[in-house]
Write a protein that holds these residues in place. Structure first.
Motif, PDB file in Angstrom:
ATOM      1  N   LEU A 185       0.835  -1.198   0.000  1.00  0.00           N
ATOM      2  CA  LEU A 185       0.000   0.000   0.000  1.00  0.00           C
ATOM      3  C   LEU A 185       0.869   1.247   0.000  1.00  0.00           C
ATOM      4  CD1 LEU A 185      -2.733   1.419   0.241  1.00  0.00           C
ATOM      5  CD2 LEU A 185      -2.606   1.089   2.716  1.00  0.00           C
ATOM      6  N   ALA A 186       1.920   1.231   0.828  1.00  0.00           N
ATOM      7  CA  ALA A 186       2.848   2.368   0.870  1.00  0.00           C
ATOM      8  C   ALA A 186       3.555   2.546  -0.470  1.00  0.00           C
ATOM      9  CB  ALA A 186       3.867   2.173   1.991  1.00  0.00           C
ATOM     10  N   LEU A 187       3.955   1.433  -1.095  1.00  0.00           N
ATOM     11  CA  LEU A 187       4.625   1.503  -2.397  1.00  0.00           C
ATOM     12  C   LEU A 187       3.687   2.061  -3.465  1.00  0.00           C
ATOM     13  CD1 LEU A 187       6.996   0.921  -4.268  1.00  0.00           C
ATOM     14  CD2 LEU A 187       6.194  -1.448  -4.454  1.00  0.00           C
ATOM     15  N   ALA A 188       2.419   1.659  -3.410  1.00  0.00           N
ATOM     16  CA  ALA A 188       1.444   2.177  -4.370  1.00  0.00           C
ATOM     17  C   ALA A 188       1.292   3.689  -4.235  1.00  0.00           C
ATOM     18  CB  ALA A 188       0.095   1.484  -4.167  1.00  0.00           C
ATOM     19  N   LEU A 189       1.317   4.186  -2.996  1.00  0.00           N
ATOM     20  CA  LEU A 189       1.241   5.635  -2.778  1.00  0.00           C
ATOM     21  C   LEU A 189       2.487   6.334  -3.300  1.00  0.00           C
ATOM     22  CD1 LEU A 189      -0.266   5.755   0.832  1.00  0.00           C
ATOM     23  CD2 LEU A 189      -1.417   6.280  -1.317  1.00  0.00           C
ATOM     24  N   ALA A 210      -8.297   6.043  -3.895  1.00  0.00           N
ATOM     25  CA  ALA A 210      -8.324   4.939  -4.861  1.00  0.00           C
ATOM     26  C   ALA A 210      -7.484   3.771  -4.377  1.00  0.00           C
ATOM     27  CB  ALA A 210      -7.817   5.426  -6.223  1.00  0.00           C
ATOM     28  N   THR A 211      -6.300   4.057  -3.867  1.00  0.00           N
ATOM     29  CA  THR A 211      -5.403   2.985  -3.420  1.00  0.00           C
ATOM     30  C   THR A 211      -5.954   2.269  -2.198  1.00  0.00           C
ATOM     31  OG1 THR A 211      -3.480   4.188  -4.269  1.00  0.00           O
ATOM     32  CG2 THR A 211      -3.062   2.441  -2.668  1.00  0.00           C
ATOM     33  N   ILE A 212      -6.374   3.041  -1.201  1.00  0.00           N
ATOM     34  CA  ILE A 212      -6.910   2.432   0.017  1.00  0.00           C
ATOM     35  C   ILE A 212      -8.217   1.705  -0.289  1.00  0.00           C
ATOM     36  CG2 ILE A 212      -7.863   2.915   2.305  1.00  0.00           C
ATOM     37  CD1 ILE A 212      -5.886   5.173   2.588  1.00  0.00           C
ATOM     38  N   GLY A 213      -9.065   2.306  -1.145  1.00  0.00           N
ATOM     39  CA  GLY A 213     -10.311   1.649  -1.507  1.00  0.00           C
ATOM     40  C   GLY A 213     -10.081   0.349  -2.257  1.00  0.00           C
ATOM     41  N   GLY A 218     -10.279  -5.196  -2.181  1.00  0.00           N
ATOM     42  CA  GLY A 218      -9.571  -6.378  -2.657  1.00  0.00           C
ATOM     43  C   GLY A 218      -9.325  -7.421  -1.590  1.00  0.00           C
ATOM     44  N   LEU A 219      -9.461  -7.028  -0.335  1.00  0.00           N
ATOM     45  CA  LEU A 219      -9.271  -7.980   0.757  1.00  0.00           C
ATOM     46  C   LEU A 219     -10.581  -8.406   1.418  1.00  0.00           C
ATOM     47  CD1 LEU A 219      -6.147  -6.504   2.597  1.00  0.00           C
ATOM     48  CD2 LEU A 219      -6.232  -8.512   1.133  1.00  0.00           C
ATOM     49  N   LEU A 260      -7.460   3.075 -12.442  1.00  0.00           N
ATOM     50  CA  LEU A 260      -7.545   3.888 -11.229  1.00  0.00           C
ATOM     51  C   LEU A 260      -6.204   4.493 -10.829  1.00  0.00           C
ATOM     52  CD1 LEU A 260      -9.852   1.585  -9.057  1.00  0.00           C
ATOM     53  CD2 LEU A 260     -10.498   3.696 -10.243  1.00  0.00           C
ATOM     54  N   GLY A 261      -5.149   4.129 -11.545  1.00  0.00           N
ATOM     55  CA  GLY A 261      -3.829   4.636 -11.213  1.00  0.00           C
ATOM     56  C   GLY A 261      -3.179   3.910 -10.055  1.00  0.00           C
ATOM     57  N   VAL A 262      -3.648   2.690  -9.759  1.00  0.00           N
ATOM     58  CA  VAL A 262      -3.077   1.874  -8.678  1.00  0.00           C
ATOM     59  C   VAL A 262      -2.023   0.949  -9.270  1.00  0.00           C
ATOM     60  CG1 VAL A 262      -3.615   0.168  -6.891  1.00  0.00           C
ATOM     61  CG2 VAL A 262      -5.245   1.982  -7.405  1.00  0.00           C
TER      62      VAL A 262
END
Length: 431
Positions: A185-189, A210-213, A218-219, A260-262
């Protein structure tokens, strides 16, 4: 593509995959992680060794000319690696080990990550930055690099040593999976911030949501929806060609994430997490088929291309590499040792847990690859992160092999769990 172009790319892939398999097999025979041999194959064929020889100039030019196709193979291997890693996560957690896994994750991973964020502003320099690297993204990459633990490499080490069934293996892999999810998640940010020296609050809010959502859905919800689709009567593709359906799920996740840019790497991990049915029964044969092809060709090719990108002559800084490896290893080992004490472990148990969870392996290399491809880090910092992943994985594999050969326990045996016993002449069934 002309016949000569196709011949050239097939020749390069033949060299990369063939040499990576040979060196990987050699390292396994030497009781070392196979991934080290696969990366070494790329280093041998790259600008550090063979690429510097006069007769190999044609090979270097061909590699440069076919960079687009090699990058496609590289990314496909990376996505398959993370997809298969995500598919293994459901088997790692047991209720009995939640307390230990919690301490090891929160303290053992939290301290290195927080220290990386805290001291990052002082440690980050222009020498670490790539063309798109800004201050915030560099600090995040530094913090993730200090805290990450490898799921694929550690799993492979455990399997080779025949200790994958033990409580020690379950604890380490449980910690690795939990921390890697947070660190991805940190890397995606960080990748979302790449190239933005002045960060727009609106853009950052969108990428954050978008990333957190995507991460949360996804989990939780999406895996349940995918499970229903997996077993639905109308799902003809899943019944007629489970392999094609499984790959389709991977591609669908990546397409949505890209829109989504993730990070696609992050999406591939979640796709593997979602596609697996309880106890991995529904698509076990499809995943086994994908795994065999992936680990025979695409994943070794990925690691070999990682080595191919390394320039240990011009893209290497000795002081940066030594400082990063020594500093992050000391912090990680001390943090995990402290976490282990809180969890109730003592003595050799702490050292075994600390050295094993310090193995950066595949995720460490993926971190370097994603950050380098996004232009966040410089070639020298990329080389440093990859070498740190190689060294820490090799140390972990060598240490566990040494402990087992000495007949020591990986964890202090308890009355409740006998599977932690190391195989000895008196206890052959403990393997």
């Amino acid at each position: 593509m002309s016949n000569s172009d196709l011949t050239s790319i097939l020749f390069i892939l033949l060299l990369l995959v063939g040499l990576s398999q040979l060196l990987g097999h050699l390292f396994v025979r030497l009781r070392q992680p196979k991934v080290v041999g696969e990366i070494l194959a790329g280093i041998v064929l790259g600008p550090s060794l063979v690429g510097r020889l006069p007769f190999a100039s044609g090979l270097s030019q061909t590699t440069t000319h076919q960079a687009g196709i090699l990058n496609f193979v590289y990314w496909l291997g990376l996505l398959l690696l993370m997809f298969l890693s995500g598919a293994e996560t459901r088997q790692l957690f047991t209720r009995e080990e939640r307390r230990e896994v919690g301490w090891l994750t929160i303290v053992g991973t939290g301290i290195p990550f927080v220290l990386g964020l805290a001291f990052g502003p002082r440690l980050v320099s222009p020498a670490l930055a790539g063309p798109n690297g800004n201050h915030v993204s560099l600090i995040i990459i530094l913090a993730v690099g200090a805290a990450v633990t490898s799921v694929p490499v550690v799993s492979k080490i455990f399997a080779d040593l025949k200790i994958l069934h033990t409580r020690f293996a379950r604890l380490v892999l449980g910690v690795a999976v939990l921390e890697d999810i947070v660190l991805w998640l940190a890397l995606a940010l960080a990748t979302a911030m790449a190239g933005k020296n002045v960060l727009s609050s609106r853009q950052m809010s969108f990428h954050l949501v978008a990333t957190i959502g995507f991460f949360a859905l996804g989990l939780t919800i999406i895996p349940r929806i995918v499970k229903r689709i997996n077993k639905a009567r109308f799902n003809v593709l899943a019944k007629q060609s489970p392999v094609a359906y499984t790959i389709a799920v991977l591609f669908a996740y990546c397409v949505v994430a890209g829109a989504l840019g993730v990070s696609l790497v992050f999406a591939a991990f979640l796709a593997g997490f979602a596609v697996v049915h309880e106890k991995r029964r529904l698509f076990s044969e499809a995943l086994d088929a994908i795994s065999k092809v992936s680990f025979a060709f695409f994943i070794p090719a990925y690691f070999a291309i990682v080595g191919l990108k390394l320039d240990l002559i011009r893209g290497f800084s000795l002081w940066m590499t030594v400082a990063f490896i020594v500093g992050t290893c000391v912090v990680k080992i001390l943090s995990v040792s402290l976490a282990g004490r809180f969890a109730g472990f003592r003595g050799l148990d702490l050292l075994n847990l600390a050295i094993t969870t310090n193995a950066r392996g595949g995720p460490g290399i993926v971190l370097a690859s994603v950050a380098f491809d996004a232009g966040i880090i410089s070639p020298k910092f990329y080389t440093t992160l990859v070498l740190a992943a190689i060294v820490t994985s090799q140390v972990a594999g060598a240490w566990l092999d040494y402990v087992l050969r000495r007949g020591w326990s990986l964890l202090t045996p308890s009355d409740a769990v006998q599977s932690d016993m190391v195989p000895t002449e008196e206890s052959p069934s403990a393997a």
